[in-house]
Design a protein around this motif. Structure first.
Motif, PDB file in Angstrom:
ATOM      1  N   ASN A  60       0.838  -1.191   0.000  1.00  0.00           N
ATOM      2  CA  ASN A  60       0.000   0.000   0.000  1.00  0.00           C
ATOM      3  C   ASN A  60       0.879   1.248   0.000  1.00  0.00           C
ATOM      4  N   THR A  61       0.472   2.253  -0.762  1.00  0.00           N
ATOM      5  CA  THR A  61       1.348   3.383  -1.033  1.00  0.00           C
ATOM      6  C   THR A  61       0.606   4.705  -0.885  1.00  0.00           C
ATOM      7  N   THR A  62       1.206   5.645  -0.148  1.00  0.00           N
ATOM      8  CA  THR A  62       0.727   7.018  -0.091  1.00  0.00           C
ATOM      9  C   THR A  62       1.718   7.911  -0.821  1.00  0.00           C
ATOM     10  N   VAL A  63       1.195   8.782  -1.680  1.00  0.00           N
ATOM     11  CA  VAL A  63       2.090   9.569  -2.520  1.00  0.00           C
ATOM     12  C   VAL A  63       1.548  10.982  -2.687  1.00  0.00           C
ATOM     13  N   ASP A  64       2.449  11.956  -2.696  1.00  0.00           N
ATOM     14  CA  ASP A  64       2.138  13.336  -3.049  1.00  0.00           C
ATOM     15  C   ASP A  64       2.549  13.564  -4.500  1.00  0.00           C
ATOM     16  N   LEU A  65       1.639  14.097  -5.282  1.00  0.00           N
ATOM     17  CA  LEU A  65       1.950  14.463  -6.655  1.00  0.00           C
ATOM     18  C   LEU A  65       1.780  15.963  -6.796  1.00  0.00           C
ATOM     19  N   ILE A  66       2.825  16.648  -7.224  1.00  0.00           N
ATOM     20  CA  ILE A  66       2.780  18.078  -7.499  1.00  0.00           C
ATOM     21  C   ILE A  66       3.138  18.264  -8.970  1.00  0.00           C
ATOM     22  N   PHE A  67       2.279  18.937  -9.708  1.00  0.00           N
ATOM     23  CA  PHE A  67       2.507  19.020 -11.142  1.00  0.00           C
ATOM     24  C   PHE A  67       1.929  20.311 -11.702  1.00  0.00           C
ATOM     25  N   ASP A  68       2.505  20.759 -12.810  1.00  0.00           N
ATOM     26  CA  ASP A  68       1.986  21.882 -13.572  1.00  0.00           C
ATOM     27  C   ASP A  68       1.088  21.334 -14.669  1.00  0.00           C
ATOM     28  N   ALA A  69      -0.097  21.912 -14.805  1.00  0.00           N
ATOM     29  CA  ALA A  69      -1.056  21.440 -15.798  1.00  0.00           C
ATOM     30  C   ALA A  69      -1.571  22.610 -16.618  1.00  0.00           C
ATOM     31  N   ASP A  70      -1.558  22.459 -17.922  1.00  0.00           N
ATOM     32  CA  ASP A  70      -2.108  23.468 -18.817  1.00  0.00           C
ATOM     33  C   ASP A  70      -3.627  23.382 -18.808  1.00  0.00           C
ATOM     34  N   PHE A  71      -4.283  24.526 -18.684  1.00  0.00           N
ATOM     35  CA  PHE A  71      -5.735  24.570 -18.725  1.00  0.00           C
ATOM     36  C   PHE A  71      -6.187  24.620 -20.181  1.00  0.00           C
ATOM     37  N   THR A  72      -6.958  23.640 -20.598  1.00  0.00           N
ATOM     38  CA  THR A  72      -7.340  23.504 -22.004  1.00  0.00           C
ATOM     39  C   THR A  72      -8.742  24.024 -22.300  1.00  0.00           C
ATOM     40  N   GLY A  73      -9.433  24.578 -21.304  1.00  0.00           N
ATOM     41  CA  GLY A  73     -10.757  25.119 -21.540  1.00  0.00           C
ATOM     42  C   GLY A  73     -11.848  24.062 -21.423  1.00  0.00           C
ATOM     43  N   ILE A  74     -12.924  24.266 -22.177  1.00  0.00           N
ATOM     44  CA  ILE A  74     -14.105  23.405 -22.104  1.00  0.00           C
ATOM     45  C   ILE A  74     -14.476  22.958 -23.502  1.00  0.00           C
ATOM     46  N   ASP A  75     -14.909  21.719 -23.625  1.00  0.00           N
ATOM     47  CA  ASP A  75     -15.378  21.265 -24.928  1.00  0.00           C
ATOM     48  C   ASP A  75     -16.761  20.622 -24.812  1.00  0.00           C
ATOM     49  N   PHE A  76     -17.443  20.575 -25.935  1.00  0.00           N
ATOM     50  CA  PHE A  76     -18.736  19.906 -26.036  1.00  0.00           C
ATOM     51  C   PHE A  76     -18.809  19.239 -27.397  1.00  0.00           C
ATOM     52  N   ILE A  77     -19.096  17.944 -27.385  1.00  0.00           N
ATOM     53  CA  ILE A  77     -19.256  17.188 -28.622  1.00  0.00           C
ATOM     54  C   ILE A  77     -20.724  16.811 -28.762  1.00  0.00           C
ATOM     55  N   ILE A  78     -21.306  17.122 -29.911  1.00  0.00           N
ATOM     56  CA  ILE A  78     -22.709  16.799 -30.133  1.00  0.00           C
ATOM     57  C   ILE A  78     -22.911  15.303 -29.911  1.00  0.00           C
ATOM     58  N   PRO A  79     -23.789  14.931 -28.983  1.00  0.00           N
ATOM     59  CA  PRO A  79     -23.945  13.493 -28.651  1.00  0.00           C
ATOM     60  C   PRO A  79     -24.649  12.730 -29.764  1.00  0.00           C
ATOM     61  N   GLU A  80     -24.289  11.461 -29.871  1.00  0.00           N
ATOM     62  CA  GLU A  80     -24.959  10.540 -30.787  1.00  0.00           C
ATOM     63  C   GLU A  80     -25.579   9.430 -29.940  1.00  0.00           C
ATOM     64  N   TRP A  81     -26.908   9.307 -29.988  1.00  0.00           N
ATOM     65  CA  TRP A  81     -27.627   8.365 -29.153  1.00  0.00           C
ATOM     66  C   TRP A  81     -27.870   7.063 -29.910  1.00  0.00           C
ATOM     67  N   THR A  82     -27.816   5.958 -29.187  1.00  0.00           N
ATOM     68  CA  THR A  82     -28.005   4.648 -29.827  1.00  0.00           C
ATOM     69  C   THR A  82     -29.425   4.490 -30.382  1.00  0.00           C
ATOM     70  N   ASP A  83     -30.390   5.101 -29.723  1.00  0.00           N
ATOM     71  CA  ASP A  83     -31.780   5.059 -30.196  1.00  0.00           C
ATOM     72  C   ASP A  83     -32.341   6.475 -30.128  1.00  0.00           C
ATOM     73  N   PRO A  84     -31.963   7.329 -31.089  1.00  0.00           N
ATOM     74  CA  PRO A  84     -32.320   8.749 -30.994  1.00  0.00           C
ATOM     75  C   PRO A  84     -33.817   9.015 -30.940  1.00  0.00           C
ATOM     76  N   ASP A  85     -34.633   8.153 -31.538  1.00  0.00           N
ATOM     77  CA  ASP A  85     -36.074   8.383 -31.537  1.00  0.00           C
ATOM     78  C   ASP A  85     -36.679   8.256 -30.139  1.00  0.00           C
ATOM     79  N   SER A  86     -35.977   7.534 -29.253  1.00  0.00           N
ATOM     80  CA  SER A  86     -36.506   7.335 -27.903  1.00  0.00           C
ATOM     81  C   SER A  86     -35.991   8.376 -26.907  1.00  0.00           C
ATOM     82  N   VAL A  87     -35.078   9.229 -27.353  1.00  0.00           N
ATOM     83  CA  VAL A  87     -34.461  10.201 -26.443  1.00  0.00           C
ATOM     84  C   VAL A  87     -35.415  11.369 -26.194  1.00  0.00           C
ATOM     85  N   LYS A  88     -35.732  11.578 -24.924  1.00  0.00           N
ATOM     86  CA  LYS A  88     -36.555  12.712 -24.527  1.00  0.00           C
ATOM     87  C   LYS A  88     -35.905  13.389 -23.326  1.00  0.00           C
TER      88      LYS A  88
END
Length: 238
Positions: A167-195
């Protein structure tokens, strides 16, 4: 409880897959090895947000945040476990998923969040073996431009399944670039039933205007510049 972090899922993939032994073995009879924490060296990291909703599981619209940490391969040499089977190189990749922040302005993301303010499913996968992870605290230390310094303390419980590490306890310190927000138009397996429930306010047509209206419920969109690439909408930080 009104946590700033609604759910935090940590998935760790050790692509070298050298540390696994048969899950049918008696764990008490196997020798435990120290996890090579002191050899961890981050190669790159980034974090950003995604607009999600799903009527199949009654997931209302919201912004979830995630981070990816890619570490440089570790050459274990003579310390490798079963090198003839698994090799001597460890490739390490951390994913922190489904973080929900209350801040509307990404420039104000800061502070430390202790264990009682973090809840969700925390786990680690080592060659397909699943073990729990306790997130002790996470902290946004500072920001310079679109780059954040983040610290996280976690404990990995390797005793649940057949993983030959202590079993291990660890501290991670890191620099991370902020990439913003994304949205991908969803594709539903049965779009006619989506409400969608009316209060979700899901538009009939996804345009830059309607998507920005959805995202503006959760963040200050004036802090982003919006571009579209096919079915993907990108909110880049200003």
């Amino acid at each position: 409880m009104n946590p700033r972090f609604f759910a935090l899922i940590l998935i760790t993939s050790l692509l070298g897959c050298y540390s696994c032994e048969s899950t049918s073995m008696n764990q008490n009879s196997r020798k435990k090895h120290s996890f090579p924490v002191n050899q961890l060296e981050l190669e790159k990291a980034h974090f950003g947000g995604t607009l999600n909703f799903n009527p199949y599981v009654d997931l209302e619209p919201g912004i979830s945040w995630n981070a990816e940490l890619i570490f440089k391969p570790i050459d274990l040499g003579s310390d490798a476990i079963d090198p003839e089977i698994y090799g001597t190189t460890l490739d390490l990749l951390f994913h922190l998923d489904d973080i929900v922040l209350e801040e509307r302005d990404w420039k104000n993301i800061t502070g430390r969040y202790p264990q009682e303010d973090i809840w969700g499913n925390h786990s680690v996968y080592v060659c397909g073996a699943h073990n729990p992870v306790a997130i002790n605290h996470i902290e946004f230390l500072e920001r310079e431009g679109t780059r954040f310094k983040i610290k996280i303390n976690l404990t990995i419980d390797f005793s649940t399944e057949a993983v030959a590490y202590e079993n291990t306890t660890v501290d991670l310190i890191f620099d991370a670039d902020f990439t913003g927000i994304d949205f991908i138009i969803p594709e539903w397996t049965d779009p006619d039933s989506v409400k969608f429930p009316r209060h979700w306010k899901i538009p009939e047509i996804y345009t830059e205007q309607t998507v920005e209206e959805m995202v503006s419920r959760f963040v200050d969109t004036s802090q982003y510049s919006l571009t579209r690439k096919g079915n993907q909408f990108l909110f880049n930080p200003r």
